[in-house]
Write a protein that holds these residues in place. Structure first.
Motif, short mmCIF file in Angstrom:
data_model
loop_
_atom_site.label_atom_id
_atom_site.label_comp_id
_atom_site.label_asym_id
_atom_site.label_seq_id
_atom_site.Cartn_x
_atom_site.Cartn_y
_atom_site.Cartn_z
N UNK A 16 0.82 -1.21 0.00
CA UNK A 16 0.00 0.00 0.00
C UNK A 16 0.86 1.26 0.00
N UNK A 17 0.33 2.30 -0.64
CA UNK A 17 1.01 3.59 -0.70
C UNK A 17 0.00 4.69 -0.39
N UNK A 18 0.50 5.87 -0.07
CA UNK A 18 -0.36 7.03 0.14
C UNK A 18 0.39 8.29 -0.25
N UNK A 19 -0.39 9.31 -0.62
CA UNK A 19 0.16 10.61 -0.98
C UNK A 19 -0.76 11.67 -0.39
N UNK A 20 -0.19 12.61 0.36
CA UNK A 20 -0.96 13.66 1.02
C UNK A 20 -1.01 14.91 0.14
N UNK A 21 -2.19 15.55 0.11
CA UNK A 21 -2.38 16.80 -0.61
C UNK A 21 -3.03 17.80 0.33
N UNK A 22 -2.71 19.06 0.18
CA UNK A 22 -3.26 20.09 1.07
C UNK A 22 -4.74 20.33 0.78
N UNK A 23 -5.39 21.03 1.68
CA UNK A 23 -6.82 21.29 1.57
C UNK A 23 -7.22 22.08 0.33
N UNK A 24 -6.32 22.89 -0.18
CA UNK A 24 -6.62 23.68 -1.37
C UNK A 24 -6.05 23.06 -2.64
N UNK A 25 -5.77 21.76 -2.60
CA UNK A 25 -5.12 21.11 -3.74
C UNK A 25 -5.92 19.90 -4.26
N UNK A 26 -7.25 20.01 -4.26
CA UNK A 26 -8.08 18.90 -4.74
C UNK A 26 -7.80 18.59 -6.20
N UNK A 27 -7.62 19.61 -7.00
CA UNK A 27 -7.37 19.39 -8.43
C UNK A 27 -6.13 18.52 -8.66
N UNK A 28 -5.06 18.82 -7.93
CA UNK A 28 -3.82 18.05 -8.06
C UNK A 28 -4.03 16.61 -7.60
N UNK A 29 -4.80 16.43 -6.52
CA UNK A 29 -5.08 15.08 -6.02
C UNK A 29 -5.85 14.28 -7.07
N UNK A 30 -6.85 14.89 -7.69
CA UNK A 30 -7.62 14.20 -8.72
C UNK A 30 -6.78 13.89 -9.95
N UNK A 31 -5.90 14.80 -10.32
CA UNK A 31 -5.00 14.55 -11.46
C UNK A 31 -4.06 13.39 -11.14
N UNK A 32 -3.57 13.34 -9.90
CA UNK A 32 -2.69 12.25 -9.49
C UNK A 32 -3.43 10.91 -9.57
N UNK A 33 -4.69 10.91 -9.11
CA UNK A 33 -5.49 9.69 -9.20
C UNK A 33 -5.68 9.25 -10.65
N UNK A 34 -5.92 10.22 -11.53
CA UNK A 34 -6.09 9.88 -12.94
C UNK A 34 -4.81 9.29 -13.52
N UNK A 35 -3.65 9.79 -13.11
CA UNK A 35 -2.38 9.20 -13.56
C UNK A 35 -2.27 7.75 -13.10
N UNK A 36 -2.68 7.48 -11.85
CA UNK A 36 -2.66 6.11 -11.35
C UNK A 36 -3.61 5.23 -12.16
N UNK A 37 -4.80 5.75 -12.48
CA UNK A 37 -5.77 4.97 -13.27
C UNK A 37 -5.27 4.72 -14.69
N UNK A 38 -4.55 5.68 -15.25
CA UNK A 38 -3.96 5.48 -16.58
C UNK A 38 -2.92 4.36 -16.53
N UNK A 39 -2.13 4.35 -15.46
CA UNK A 39 -1.16 3.26 -15.29
C UNK A 39 -1.88 1.92 -15.19
N UNK A 40 -3.00 1.92 -14.43
CA UNK A 40 -3.78 0.70 -14.26
C UNK A 40 -4.33 0.22 -15.60
N UNK A 41 -4.88 1.14 -16.40
CA UNK A 41 -5.43 0.77 -17.72
C UNK A 41 -4.34 0.29 -18.67
N UNK A 42 -3.12 0.78 -18.46
CA UNK A 42 -2.01 0.38 -19.32
C UNK A 42 -1.45 -0.99 -18.93
N UNK A 43 -2.03 -1.59 -17.86
CA UNK A 43 -1.61 -2.93 -17.48
C UNK A 43 -0.66 -2.99 -16.30
#
Length: 79
Positions: A16-43
């Protein structure tokens, strides 16, 4: 605050891993999640991608419960 959690599986070992984002950084957190999902879709062996949030300025504990006996103000109650 926002925390992104994910798991990577390498040689049948789940790490398991985790990454912390500040309260005013929701956009960056969502972009990071999308990068992880792209990695997942790539296999890549990425799974359990989740976002959790916590308000550090909250005045009480999270969740729903009956108010403590000494709690006097509620709009729906008569005093």
């Amino acid at each position: 605050m926002y925390m992104v959690y994910w798991t990577e599986v390498i040689s049948d070992i789940r790490t398991p891993y985790q990454q912390l984002f500040s309260s005013d950084d929701l956009r960056t957190a969502l972009q990071f999640m999308e990068e992880l999902r792209q990695r997942q879709r790539a296999g890549e062996p990425v799974c359990f991608i989740v976002l959790s949030s916590e308000n550090p300025n909250s005045v009480g504990h999270a969740g729903a419960a009956d108010p403590p006996p000494d709690y006097k103000w509620l709009k729906r109650r008569k005093q």
